[in-house]
Write an enzyme that holds these catalytic residues in place. Structure first.
Site, short mmCIF file in Angstrom:
data_model
loop_
_atom_site.label_atom_id
_atom_site.label_comp_id
_atom_site.label_asym_id
_atom_site.label_seq_id
_atom_site.Cartn_x
_atom_site.Cartn_y
_atom_site.Cartn_z
N LYS A 22 0.79 -1.31 0.03
CA LYS A 22 0.14 0.08 -0.05
C LYS A 22 0.98 1.26 -0.14
CE LYS A 22 -1.65 1.52 4.05
NZ LYS A 22 -1.25 3.08 4.18
N ASN A 23 1.74 1.26 0.73
CA ASN A 23 2.75 2.43 0.99
C ASN A 23 3.68 2.70 -0.10
OD1 ASN A 23 1.53 2.91 3.38
ND2 ASN A 23 3.07 2.48 4.66
N ARG A 92 -4.12 10.67 4.57
CA ARG A 92 -2.82 11.86 4.52
C ARG A 92 -1.92 11.66 3.45
NH1 ARG A 92 -0.24 14.56 8.11
NH2 ARG A 92 1.64 14.08 6.93
N CYS A 116 -4.86 13.06 12.81
CA CYS A 116 -5.49 11.83 12.55
C CYS A 116 -5.23 11.11 13.96
CB CYS A 116 -4.81 10.98 11.49
SG CYS A 116 -3.27 10.28 11.86
N ARG A 121 0.70 14.78 13.16
CA ARG A 121 1.06 14.69 11.82
C ARG A 121 1.35 15.88 10.79
NH1 ARG A 121 -0.91 8.97 9.76
NH2 ARG A 121 1.07 8.86 8.62
N ASP A 310 4.65 0.94 12.27
CA ASP A 310 3.46 0.20 11.64
C ASP A 310 3.22 -1.23 12.27
OD1 ASP A 310 2.78 2.48 10.42
OD2 ASP A 310 3.22 1.82 8.39
N ARG A 402 -8.64 -0.35 5.04
CA ARG A 402 -7.70 0.81 4.24
C ARG A 402 -6.41 0.18 3.95
NH1 ARG A 402 -6.26 5.40 8.04
NH2 ARG A 402 -5.02 5.62 6.03
C1 UD1 Z 1 4.52 6.95 6.40
C2 UD1 Z 1 3.52 5.53 6.20
C3 UD1 Z 1 3.15 5.52 7.55
C4 UD1 Z 1 4.19 5.05 8.66
C5 UD1 Z 1 5.24 6.23 8.56
C6 UD1 Z 1 6.12 6.17 9.30
C7 UD1 Z 1 2.60 6.11 3.97
C8 UD1 Z 1 1.71 6.27 3.05
N1 UD1 Z 1 2.53 6.11 5.08
O1 UD1 Z 1 3.53 7.96 6.82
O2 UD1 Z 1 2.40 4.04 7.33
O3 UD1 Z 1 3.70 5.07 9.72
O4 UD1 Z 1 5.69 6.79 7.27
O5 UD1 Z 1 6.98 4.82 9.03
O6 UD1 Z 1 3.75 5.72 3.41
N2 UD1 Z 1 6.66 14.67 10.35
C9 UD1 Z 1 6.85 15.99 10.51
N3 UD1 Z 1 6.81 17.00 9.79
C10 UD1 Z 1 6.39 16.64 8.31
C11 UD1 Z 1 6.33 15.07 8.21
C12 UD1 Z 1 6.38 14.34 9.23
O7 UD1 Z 1 7.34 16.55 11.81
O8 UD1 Z 1 6.14 17.48 7.42
C13 UD1 Z 1 6.74 13.93 11.44
C14 UD1 Z 1 5.64 13.10 11.67
O9 UD1 Z 1 4.73 13.67 12.54
C15 UD1 Z 1 6.10 11.74 12.30
C16 UD1 Z 1 7.50 11.64 11.57
O10 UD1 Z 1 7.84 12.84 11.17
O11 UD1 Z 1 6.63 11.92 13.80
C17 UD1 Z 1 7.39 10.42 10.46
O12 UD1 Z 1 6.26 10.72 9.64
P1 UD1 Z 1 6.37 10.48 8.17
O13 UD1 Z 1 7.52 9.50 7.83
O14 UD1 Z 1 6.16 11.77 7.43
O15 UD1 Z 1 5.16 9.46 7.89
P2 UD1 Z 1 4.26 9.45 6.78
O16 UD1 Z 1 5.11 9.68 5.35
O17 UD1 Z 1 3.09 10.44 7.07
#
Ligand code: UD1
Length: 423
Positions: A22-23, A92, A116, A121, A310, A402
């Site tokens: 999925k990711n 997201r 969420c 996030r 995850d 999902r």
């Molecule tokens: C992706 C995965 C999700 C997984 C996560 C961490 C997808 C679709 N989803 O989510 O399943 O749990 O990686 O492995 O691939 N952060 C910030 N600022 C930003 C972006 C992120 O502070 O602009 C923080 C987040 O709050 C979190 C950390 O960085 O604490 C990691 O988040 P991130 O790796 O971005 O997660 P996603 O890409 O949303």
């Protein structure tokens, strides 16, 4: 709303075919916006998150043809470059269209995804990186509007915090930028490598993916290609933990060597679990030893190649009947413990202290009526229900839909007593 009913206490034996990731599929589908030529993607899982992304792409004038696990996408210029709140709020990962839209059209208006169930996030890293590439942003009424006169400019971007989504958005944007982009402190997840390999098939110049430093030399145009999505490592890890919790022997089919090695490494502390690569890493054999082993683990979630956030909730439930005292520490998301209260209602002996969960063997795990709160919390409840005595009814299973394709069918084939009740 559908419910899932599980009568626990059975060990699992059989085969499970792992679906496409999925990711990995979500950013790759978003990347179809980077060209007007046809993109064909296979091994796409049938999941509601994928349908949400397809709805969003359709709203941006992407023509979509779907047959079984294959999707063809052709992205013609849309009338408006707006990603509406109703489409973005569902998921997201919708925010991943921002980089491709800015790279191809120089403008985009995308709803902010908001919070969420697992935390705040934010998207600051996505925006700061794109600003370095020359984009001007305005945030108004819950929408981000980005604009650049001409092409994006290659830039050196150091991510303050490792983010999978920001790394993906920036790689996609940089493929069509003028000059070289260097992303440091980049995420190293296999899904980033899958996206990069797909973009290279489209004609992008990317080096260093899978490491902390990624180099992208922008090109003027990307072209048509076909690509097969990698297998889902989180789905694989979830079924491994089902077997660890319930006992039995299951063959996971359609995985790959890298995923096998990663899973063997992250689960190496689970002493009574045997994981063996077979058929050159295409399949993985899972076996739980009958002998009871005492375990006292300390597991911290970390970015790849560490223990994935995850799989944190599923690991917790799989340990509920194990002798010992284990600590699981969540380092990525601040609020990923919504499953704890539900597990306690089933008789779990667990305690949450800040970002730490302490798990001890419970006296008795009993089936109960429980509520799923997010995707991985839902599969954690499925594991607990499979391990418990008696019947568990899991409400709000749309969360499971999902991210897990045919979960009931796959588990039923391995002997689980599980059924979906349509409402
Ligand atoms: C992706 C995965 C999700 C997984 C996560 C961490 C997808 C679709 N989803 O989510 O399943 O749990 O990686 O492995 O691939 N952060 C910030 N600022 C930003 C972006 C992120 O502070 O602009 C923080 C987040 O709050 C979190 C950390 O960085 O604490 C990691 O988040 P991130 O790796 O971005 O997660 P996603 O890409 O949303």
């Amino acid at each position: 709303m559908d419910k899932i009913e599980i009568t626990g206490g059975k060990s699992l034996t059989g085969k499970i075919r792992i679906s496409g990731s999925k990711n990995s599929a979500l950013p790759i589908l978003a990347a179809s916006l980077l060209t007007e030529e046809k993109i064909s993607v296979s091994n796409i899982p049938n999941l509601s998150d994928i349908f949400s992304m397809l709805d969003l792409l359709k709203s941006l004038n992407v023509k979509i043809k779907k047959s079984k696990d294959k999707i063809d996408l052709t992205s013609s210029t849309p009338r408006s470059l707006l990603a509406h709140y109703d489409l973005v709020r569902k998921m997201r990962a919708s925010f991943l269209i921002l980089g491709p839209l800015l790279a191809r059209y120089g403008e985009a208006k995308v709803s902010l995804p908001g919070g969420c169930a697992i935390g705040n996030r934010p998207v600051n890293l996505h925006l700061e990186g794109l600003e370095k590439m020359g984009v001007n942003f305005k945030i108004e009424d819950g929408y981000v509007t980005g604009f650049i006169d001409g092409r994006l400019k290659g830039a050196t971007i150091n991510l303050n915090k490792i983010s999978v989504g920001a790394t993906e958005n920036l790689i996609m944007a940089a493929t069509l930028a003028e000059g070289r982009t260097i992303i440091t402190n980049a995420a190293q997840e296999p899904e980033i490598s899958d996206l990069s390999k797909f973009l290279i098939r489209m004609g992008a110049h990317i080096k260093g993916f899978g490491t902390k430093k990624i180099l992208i030399d922008g090109v003027k145009k990307l072209k048509s290609c076909s690509y097969e999505i990698m297998p889902d490592r989180i789905e694989s890890g979830t079924y491994i933990l089902c077997v660890f919790g319930c006992g039995g022997m299951v063959k996971l089919e359609n995985v790959n060597n890298e995923i096998c090695n990663h899973l063997i490494k992250i689960f190496r502390q689970l002493k009574s679990l045997q994981l063996k690569k077979i058929d050159n890493g295409k399949n993985l054999l899972i076996k739980k030893n009958k002998k009871k082993v005492e375990l006292s683990l300390i597991v911290r979630t970390k970015e790849y190649p560490g223990f994935p956030t995850d799989l944190q909730a599923q690991l917790t439930s799989s340990l509920l009947k194990t002798k010992g005292r284990s600590e699981i520490i969540e380092n990525i998301f601040e609020n990923r413990f919504m499953h704890i209260g539900e597990l306690i209602r089933m008789g779990a002996n667990i305690k949450q202290i800040g970002s730490k969960v302490i798990v001890k063997k419970c006296k008795k795990l009993r089936g109960a009526e429980v509520m799923a709160t997010d995707l991985r919390a839902s599969s954690c409840l499925v594991i607990a229900a499979l391990m418990a005595d008696g019947k568990t009814t899991i409400n709000r299973v749309y969360h499971l839909d999902r991210g897990y394709e045919n979960l009931e069918k796959k588990l039923k084939k391995c002997g689980a007593q599980i059924k979906r009740m349509k409402s």
